[in-house]
Design a protein around this motif. Structure first.
Motif, PDB file in Angstrom:
ATOM      1  N   GLU A 360       0.832  -1.198  -0.143  1.00 24.57           N
ATOM      2  CA  GLU A 360      -0.053  -0.007  -0.037  1.00 24.57           C
ATOM      3  C   GLU A 360       0.698   1.313  -0.107  1.00 24.57           C
ATOM      4  O   GLU A 360       0.491   2.335  -0.719  1.00 24.57           O
ATOM      5  CB  GLU A 360      -0.911  -0.038   1.307  1.00 24.57           C
ATOM      6  CG  GLU A 360      -2.205   0.520   0.957  1.00 24.57           C
ATOM      7  CD  GLU A 360      -2.977   0.682   2.484  1.00 24.57           C
ATOM      8  OE1 GLU A 360      -2.458   0.363   3.487  1.00 24.57           O
ATOM      9  OE2 GLU A 360      -4.083   0.982   2.255  1.00 24.57           O
ATOM     10  N   LEU A 361       1.938   1.242   0.869  1.00 23.28           N
ATOM     11  CA  LEU A 361       2.931   2.350   1.040  1.00 23.28           C
ATOM     12  C   LEU A 361       3.708   2.750  -0.348  1.00 23.28           C
ATOM     13  O   LEU A 361       3.928   3.851  -0.803  1.00 23.28           O
ATOM     14  CB  LEU A 361       3.824   1.957   1.920  1.00 23.28           C
ATOM     15  CG  LEU A 361       4.485   3.062   2.433  1.00 23.28           C
ATOM     16  CD1 LEU A 361       3.601   4.206   3.359  1.00 23.28           C
ATOM     17  CD2 LEU A 361       5.889   2.884   3.443  1.00 23.28           C
ATOM     18  N   VAL A 362       4.148   1.670  -1.223  1.00 19.82           N
ATOM     19  CA  VAL A 362       5.311   2.015  -2.170  1.00 19.82           C
ATOM     20  C   VAL A 362       4.474   2.113  -3.544  1.00 19.82           C
ATOM     21  O   VAL A 362       5.144   2.766  -4.395  1.00 19.82           O
ATOM     22  CB  VAL A 362       6.129   0.774  -2.350  1.00 19.82           C
ATOM     23  CG1 VAL A 362       7.145   0.691  -1.204  1.00 19.82           C
ATOM     24  CG2 VAL A 362       5.555  -0.571  -2.646  1.00 19.82           C
ATOM     25  N   GLY A 363       3.206   1.909  -3.811  1.00 24.93           N
ATOM     26  CA  GLY A 363       2.668   1.725  -4.815  1.00 24.93           C
ATOM     27  C   GLY A 363       2.678   2.851  -5.575  1.00 24.93           C
ATOM     28  O   GLY A 363       2.944   2.899  -6.754  1.00 24.93           O
ATOM     29  N   ARG A 364       2.379   4.111  -4.845  1.00 23.03           N
ATOM     30  CA  ARG A 364       2.323   5.416  -5.645  1.00 23.03           C
ATOM     31  C   ARG A 364       3.802   5.779  -6.351  1.00 23.03           C
ATOM     32  O   ARG A 364       3.568   6.612  -7.196  1.00 23.03           O
ATOM     33  CB  ARG A 364       1.932   6.454  -4.839  1.00 23.03           C
ATOM     34  CG  ARG A 364       2.967   6.560  -3.498  1.00 23.03           C
ATOM     35  CD  ARG A 364       2.221   7.151  -2.306  1.00 23.03           C
ATOM     36  NE  ARG A 364       1.867   8.620  -2.166  1.00 23.03           N
ATOM     37  CZ  ARG A 364       0.853   9.318  -2.608  1.00 23.03           C
ATOM     38  NH1 ARG A 364      -0.222   8.364  -2.803  1.00 23.03           N
ATOM     39  NH2 ARG A 364       0.916  10.528  -2.420  1.00 23.03           N
ATOM     40  N   TRP A 365       4.790   5.175  -5.825  1.00 26.51           N
ATOM     41  CA  TRP A 365       6.056   5.796  -6.346  1.00 26.51           C
ATOM     42  C   TRP A 365       6.430   5.402  -7.805  1.00 26.51           C
ATOM     43  O   TRP A 365       7.178   5.669  -8.619  1.00 26.51           O
ATOM     44  CB  TRP A 365       7.357   5.089  -5.535  1.00 26.51           C
ATOM     45  CG  TRP A 365       7.160   6.078  -4.388  1.00 26.51           C
ATOM     46  CD1 TRP A 365       6.536   5.617  -3.169  1.00 26.51           C
ATOM     47  CD2 TRP A 365       7.526   7.261  -3.878  1.00 26.51           C
ATOM     48  NE1 TRP A 365       6.899   6.548  -2.262  1.00 26.51           N
ATOM     49  CE2 TRP A 365       7.237   7.786  -2.951  1.00 26.51           C
ATOM     50  CE3 TRP A 365       8.319   8.201  -4.751  1.00 26.51           C
ATOM     51  CZ2 TRP A 365       7.664   8.774  -2.302  1.00 26.51           C
ATOM     52  CZ3 TRP A 365       8.792   9.511  -4.240  1.00 26.51           C
ATOM     53  CH2 TRP A 365       8.343   9.552  -2.975  1.00 26.51           C
ATOM     54  N   SER A 366       5.251   3.968  -8.126  1.00 33.68           N
ATOM     55  CA  SER A 366       5.531   3.688  -9.785  1.00 33.68           C
ATOM     56  C   SER A 366       5.219   5.021 -10.759  1.00 33.68           C
ATOM     57  O   SER A 366       5.446   4.879 -12.085  1.00 33.68           O
ATOM     58  CB  SER A 366       4.656   2.614  -9.976  1.00 33.68           C
ATOM     59  OG  SER A 366       4.960   1.575  -8.989  1.00 33.68           O
ATOM     60  N   MET A 367       4.550   5.867 -10.204  1.00 36.94           N
ATOM     61  CA  MET A 367       3.795   6.989 -11.087  1.00 36.94           C
ATOM     62  C   MET A 367       5.425   7.939 -11.614  1.00 36.94           C
ATOM     63  O   MET A 367       5.102   8.619 -12.533  1.00 36.94           O
ATOM     64  CB  MET A 367       3.242   7.961 -10.469  1.00 36.94           C
ATOM     65  CG  MET A 367       1.672   7.410 -10.186  1.00 36.94           C
ATOM     66  SD  MET A 367       0.873   7.548 -11.788  1.00 36.94           S
ATOM     67  CE  MET A 367       0.602   9.105 -12.087  1.00 36.94           C
ATOM     68  N   LEU A 368       6.361   7.698 -10.952  1.00 37.32           N
ATOM     69  CA  LEU A 368       7.632   8.253 -11.342  1.00 37.32           C
ATOM     70  C   LEU A 368       7.834   8.495 -12.789  1.00 37.32           C
ATOM     71  O   LEU A 368       7.944   9.628 -13.374  1.00 37.32           O
ATOM     72  CB  LEU A 368       8.887   7.650 -10.641  1.00 37.32           C
ATOM     73  CG  LEU A 368      10.194   7.951 -10.837  1.00 37.32           C
ATOM     74  CD1 LEU A 368      10.519   9.627 -10.151  1.00 37.32           C
ATOM     75  CD2 LEU A 368      11.255   7.023 -10.530  1.00 37.32           C
ATOM     76  N   ASP A 369       8.106   7.407 -13.541  1.00 37.29           N
ATOM     77  CA  ASP A 369       8.154   7.489 -14.893  1.00 37.29           C
ATOM     78  C   ASP A 369       7.218   8.368 -15.777  1.00 37.29           C
ATOM     79  O   ASP A 369       7.499   8.903 -16.702  1.00 37.29           O
ATOM     80  CB  ASP A 369       8.307   5.955 -15.545  1.00 37.29           C
ATOM     81  CG  ASP A 369       9.629   5.949 -16.415  1.00 37.29           C
ATOM     82  OD1 ASP A 369      10.501   6.637 -16.270  1.00 37.29           O
ATOM     83  OD2 ASP A 369       9.686   5.060 -17.343  1.00 37.29           O
ATOM     84  N   ILE A 370       5.895   8.264 -15.452  1.00 41.99           N
ATOM     85  CA  ILE A 370       4.847   8.848 -16.045  1.00 41.99           C
ATOM     86  C   ILE A 370       5.297  10.334 -15.957  1.00 41.99           C
ATOM     87  O   ILE A 370       5.043  11.246 -17.020  1.00 41.99           O
ATOM     88  CB  ILE A 370       3.546   8.826 -15.440  1.00 41.99           C
ATOM     89  CG1 ILE A 370       3.248   7.330 -15.480  1.00 41.99           C
ATOM     90  CG2 ILE A 370       2.578   9.745 -15.969  1.00 41.99           C
ATOM     91  CD1 ILE A 370       2.832   6.738 -17.072  1.00 41.99           C
ATOM     92  N   TYR A 371       5.697  10.900 -14.753  1.00 39.18           N
ATOM     93  CA  TYR A 371       6.026  12.527 -14.645  1.00 39.18           C
ATOM     94  C   TYR A 371       7.315  12.839 -15.426  1.00 39.18           C
ATOM     95  O   TYR A 371       7.308  13.819 -15.769  1.00 39.18           O
ATOM     96  CB  TYR A 371       6.360  12.746 -13.094  1.00 39.18           C
ATOM     97  CG  TYR A 371       5.110  12.687 -12.353  1.00 39.18           C
ATOM     98  CD1 TYR A 371       3.685  12.700 -12.962  1.00 39.18           C
ATOM     99  CD2 TYR A 371       4.842  11.945 -11.072  1.00 39.18           C
ATOM    100  CE1 TYR A 371       2.317  12.654 -12.184  1.00 39.18           C
ATOM    101  CE2 TYR A 371       3.718  11.810 -10.486  1.00 39.18           C
ATOM    102  CZ  TYR A 371       2.796  12.269 -10.949  1.00 39.18           C
ATOM    103  OH  TYR A 371       1.319  12.088 -10.281  1.00 39.18           O
ATOM    104  N   VAL A 372       8.322  11.846 -15.483  1.00 33.97           N
ATOM    105  CA  VAL A 372       9.388  12.048 -16.210  1.00 33.97           C
ATOM    106  C   VAL A 372       9.135  12.274 -17.761  1.00 33.97           C
ATOM    107  O   VAL A 372       9.548  13.352 -18.205  1.00 33.97           O
ATOM    108  CB  VAL A 372      10.546  10.795 -16.040  1.00 33.97           C
ATOM    109  CG1 VAL A 372      11.705  11.071 -17.066  1.00 33.97           C
ATOM    110  CG2 VAL A 372      10.891  10.666 -14.775  1.00 33.97           C
ATOM    111  N   ILE A 373       8.227  11.360 -18.319  1.00 34.61           N
ATOM    112  CA  ILE A 373       7.987  11.583 -19.511  1.00 34.61           C
ATOM    113  C   ILE A 373       6.953  12.855 -19.963  1.00 34.61           C
ATOM    114  O   ILE A 373       7.473  13.438 -20.884  1.00 34.61           O
ATOM    115  CB  ILE A 373       6.957  10.308 -20.023  1.00 34.61           C
ATOM    116  CG1 ILE A 373       7.913   8.906 -19.977  1.00 34.61           C
ATOM    117  CG2 ILE A 373       6.421  10.429 -21.560  1.00 34.61           C
ATOM    118  CD1 ILE A 373       7.181   7.758 -20.040  1.00 34.61           C
TER     119      ILE A 373
END
Ligand SMILES: [Zn+2]
Ligand SMILES: [Zn+2]
Length: 430
Positions: A360-373
């Motif tokens: 539950e805690l780490v899931g949101r960090w996957s959005m990283l690449d979306i913001y880079v793009i």
């Protein structure tokens, strides 16, 4: 000093008597060690101060440019809304929607609803439409991702520094301060304390009488005593059904469920959809670069390799973990929890609850690449020299992140403890 109160654990449903917590100390569940209460001195006052400052920073961050890119004296600048617009114009509207919602709409809704609730309370009044404002806050909280955006900006800046001269602008710094203020505001904002204060202002709480209703139950759970815990405000309510559904929380208006409805089937549905989309997200190009030297298509993995080769190995490791490892571990971890719960496993419920909390805690960090793009697409727009566009994998990847977040939200960790509980009851009956 406040007297001890009856508390139910949000992760394992155990009923326990909680003593009043002193500021700085934490009260944990004695069965699964989930945090039940944290002592905060002047919590709502601090939360209000941080939130008001965050509103100011939110405005500055959204109207000023984040970063400029200069090539041969030609400078391209972008604001956050500007970069969302570029995605939309490029035909990537699902991605534009996702970025706009998680970085602009949700942080704004979160801070405004907190202000709405905290300002009147500061003057000893019950906020008007408290239930609606709190519902808005609850909706916005898991989807505001300012801290992930900052990390995405950092990775994008390192990538851009290889192409051209990068000029950091006002919003870059104000976003960093905003991130710190939002973290401080949510650390000092305790929904339980908020609703306890509102209830005190209304003088509307009656003490609960406990009557175990599951015969032979060894441990006292809220469900076993015919009670339902409100996950949002912490109120324990007698479970009264209306047309087959448990009614909404009388204090904060959140929907009440003894267990999340259709928890396992919903988790399965989201997980399967995420697993299917994980393949195109990793195989198809996530970014199309066209320049004087030809066109190039990058997948998530080739982006990681590029960062590694260009010497930014800490960032390469970061993107690899956030974009490839975290979504995979989330799917495997939640899949394991769902299967073991469905099979009625009694095996190490405490450890499995811990796995759930990490997922539950780490899931949101996957959005990283979306913001880079998003940042690369917005800034590398030098028609004659080079342009970057988001590829189809970016939409698939965004969907994987959203679906795994929904899967984690649908899973009810109390079901893991129910299996152990039922077994115990059966053993005692036979
Ligand atoms: Zn517990
Ligand atoms: Zn409630």
């Amino acid at each position: 000093m406040r007297p001890a109160e009856v508390l139910a654990c949000h992760d394992c449903d155990l009923l326990q008597l909680g003593p009043a917590v002193s500021p700085g100390s934490t009260l944990r569940c004695r069965r699964c060690h989930a945090e039940l209460r944290r002592g905060r001195s002047n919590g709502p006052e601090y939360a209000l101060a941080f939130t008001l400052a965050a509103v100011v920073l939110l405005i500055i961050s959204n109207v000023s440019p984040i970063v400029g890119l200069s090539v041969n004296g030609h400078v391209v600048r972008t604001t956050l809304a500007g970069s969302v617009r570029v995605l939309y114009i490029d035909g990537m509207w699902p991605l534009a929607l996702l970025v706009g919602i998680t970085t602009i709409v949700m942080p704004a809704l979160q801070t405004l609803s907190m202000c709405w609730l905290l300002v009147p309370l500061r003057f000893g009044r019950v906020p008007a439409y408290a239930v609606e404002a709190f519902r808005l806050f609850r909706l916005a909280r898991p989807w505001g991702m300012t801290e992930v955006l900052i990390l995405g900006l950092l990775v994008a800046l390192v990538k851009l520094a290889h192409i051209a001269k990068v000029v950091p602008e006002t919003a870059l710094w104000s976003f960093v301060v905003l991130m710190l203020l939002l973290a401080a505001a949510s650390a000092s904002f305790d929904p339980h304390e908020l609703w306890a204060r509102i209830a005190r202002a209304r003088h509307a709480e009656r003490p609960l009488k406990l009557r175990p209703s599951t015969p032979g139950s060894a441990t006292l759970t809220a469900a076993g005593c015919g009670l339902v815990l409100c996950h949002e405000c912490g109120l324990l309510v007698p479970a009264r059904h209306e047309k087959g559904h448990v009614r909404d929380c009388p204090r904060c208006g959140s929907p009440l469920h003894s267990r999340k409805p259709l928890s396992l089937s919903r988790t399965w549905a989201y997980l399967l959809a995420a697993t299917v989309l994980y393949v195109p997200a990793n195989v198809l190009p996530v970014m199309d670069t066209s320049s004087l030297f030809g066109a190039q298509k990058d997948t998530i993995m080739s982006g990681v390799v590029y960062l590694w080769i260009s010497g930014s190995w800490p960032l390469a490791a970061l993107v690899f973990i956030a974009s490839i490892v975290v979504p995979m571990l989330k799917i495997i971890g939640l899949g394991y929890l769902t299967i073991s719960t469905q099979l009625g496993s009694r095996w190490l419920p405490e450890q499995r609850t811990r796995i759930y909390r990490v997922v539950e805690l780490v899931g949101r960090w996957s959005m990283l690449d979306i913001y880079v793009i998003t940042m690369l697409v917005a800034l590398v727009q030098f028609q004659a020299l080079a342009t970057i566009k988001a590829g189809p994998a970016a939409i698939a990847f965004g969907a994987v992140v959203v679906l795994t977040l929904f899967a984690a939200l649908s899973f009810d960790p109390r079901l893991m403890w129910d299996a152990a509980e039922t077994d115990h009851v059966r053993a005692r009956r036979s």
